[in-house]
Write an enzyme that holds these catalytic residues in place. Structure first.
Site, mmCIF file in Angstrom:
data_model
loop_
_atom_site.group_PDB
_atom_site.id
_atom_site.type_symbol
_atom_site.label_atom_id
_atom_site.label_comp_id
_atom_site.label_asym_id
_atom_site.label_seq_id
_atom_site.Cartn_x
_atom_site.Cartn_y
_atom_site.Cartn_z
ATOM 1 C CE1 TYR A 11 -26.588 -54.632 -2.042
ATOM 2 C CE2 TYR A 11 -28.915 -55.193 -2.073
ATOM 3 C CZ TYR A 11 -27.714 -55.023 -2.743
ATOM 4 O OH TYR A 11 -27.650 -55.227 -4.099
ATOM 5 N N GLY A 12 -26.960 -53.863 4.586
ATOM 6 C CA GLY A 12 -27.480 -53.454 5.893
ATOM 7 C C GLY A 12 -26.972 -52.125 6.399
ATOM 8 C CB CYS A 45 -31.152 -59.531 0.402
ATOM 9 S SG CYS A 45 -30.379 -58.188 1.337
ATOM 10 C CG ASN A 46 -33.269 -61.475 6.119
ATOM 11 O OD1 ASN A 46 -32.420 -62.225 5.645
ATOM 12 N ND2 ASN A 46 -34.279 -61.906 6.831
ATOM 13 C CB THR A 47 -31.016 -55.478 4.204
ATOM 14 O OG1 THR A 47 -30.382 -55.960 5.397
ATOM 15 C CG2 THR A 47 -30.950 -53.970 4.193
ATOM 16 C CB CYS A 101 -28.520 -61.758 7.604
ATOM 17 S SG CYS A 101 -27.413 -61.456 6.196
ATOM 18 C CB THR A 102 -30.071 -64.955 3.034
ATOM 19 O OG1 THR A 102 -29.497 -63.816 2.372
ATOM 20 C CG2 THR A 102 -31.584 -64.816 3.055
ATOM 21 C CG HIS A 103 -24.488 -63.100 3.796
ATOM 22 N ND1 HIS A 103 -25.399 -62.276 3.172
ATOM 23 C CD2 HIS A 103 -23.353 -63.047 3.050
ATOM 24 C CE1 HIS A 103 -24.833 -61.744 2.100
ATOM 25 N NE2 HIS A 103 -23.604 -62.198 1.998
#
Length: 259
Positions: free
Chosen positions: A41-42, A72-74, A182-184
């Site tokens: 998404y970023g 999701c941070n974004t 970022c959660t990844h």
């Protein structure tokens, strides 16, 4: 309240948040939606991130979710205000853990590894101003990291080369805390520990998000009161094997979804 907790992310990264939630709230059913076909998404516009977040939210609400974690941070930084103003359920968002990093840093230099969408957001900059006065924040966009994680290439040579290139300039500037924005990225912690000096604090927000989820459920009288094995369902519009490898829980059910 027997309804499930809904969680969505641009892909598999939010499973790092799901693990913390499932550990802290062992009676709760969960439904996780990985929009991997649209990751990352970023790189997308705010309008596109918002559109995808609405689509994900309505999918989870259609399955009866009582609360939604935007894992999701974004998506949090670009869409959560809209979601909160248009839907009745509580929303929990994710943002880089600037506050704990600011409390831990001794060199007053904090590194933030995040997506372009997070680093350019007003929420990120407002959080930085609020908690990091007198502290230098070293921003680094994690280009290609999400794609490699989504492809199951966490331990690849390309991943290690990218991370070294991203981290060395921050180390050269005396960073002593690295915020995973970022959660990844929590899935990169084993690789990061091989690259970074031992004194570097690696900080992510998973446990804090789980605590906040529990608190909001309690405040709204939404906690499950059942004492049976919870049901965990995962949906992805990409390779289900990637999620299966990351969650490693036999009781979970993973489904491909043409979404």
């Amino acid at each position: 309240m027997q309804k499930p907790i809904g969680i969505f992310d641009s892909g598999v990264g939010g499973t790092s948040i799901w693990k913390e939630v499932a550990k802290m709230l062992p009676r709760e059913n969960t439904i996780y939606l990985a929009d991997s076909a649209n990751a990352p998404y970023g790189e997308k516009s705010k309008e596109e991130i918002q559109r995808l977040s609405i689509k994900n939210t309505e999918f989870l609400l259609g399955r009866g979710c009582k609360i939604i974690l935007v894992a999701c941070n974004t998506a949090t930084t670009n869409a959560i205000d809209y979601l909160r103003s248009h839907y009745d359920v509580p929303f929990i968002g994710i943002e880089p853990a600037i506050k704990p990093a600011a409390l831990h840093t001794k060199t007053k230099k904090i590194g933030v590894l995040a997506t372009k969408g997070t680093l350019s957001s007003s929420l990120f900059h407002n959080t930085s101003k609020l908690y990091a006065e007198g502290i230098t924040i070293l921003e680094q966009e994690g280009k290609r990291l999400v794609e490699l994680i989504e492809a199951g290439k966490i331990q690849s040579d390309e991943m290690k080369e990218l991370l070294i290139g991203f981290l060395q300039p921050m180390l050269d500037q005396n960073m002593d805390c690295l915020v995973l924005g970022c959660t990844h990225y929590p899935y990169l912690i084993p690789v990061l520990k091989d690259i970074l000096p031992e004194h570097i604090n690696i900080i992510d927000s998973g446990e804090a998000v789980a605590r906040q989820t529990k608190a909001i459920l309690e405040q709204n009288s939404l906690l499950s009161d059942r004492n049976v094995q919870p049901e965990h369902i995962f949906y992805t519009n990409a390779n289900i094997a990637v999620i299966e490898d990351l969650i490693d829980r036999p009781s979970a059910k993973v489904f491909y979804l043409d979404f």
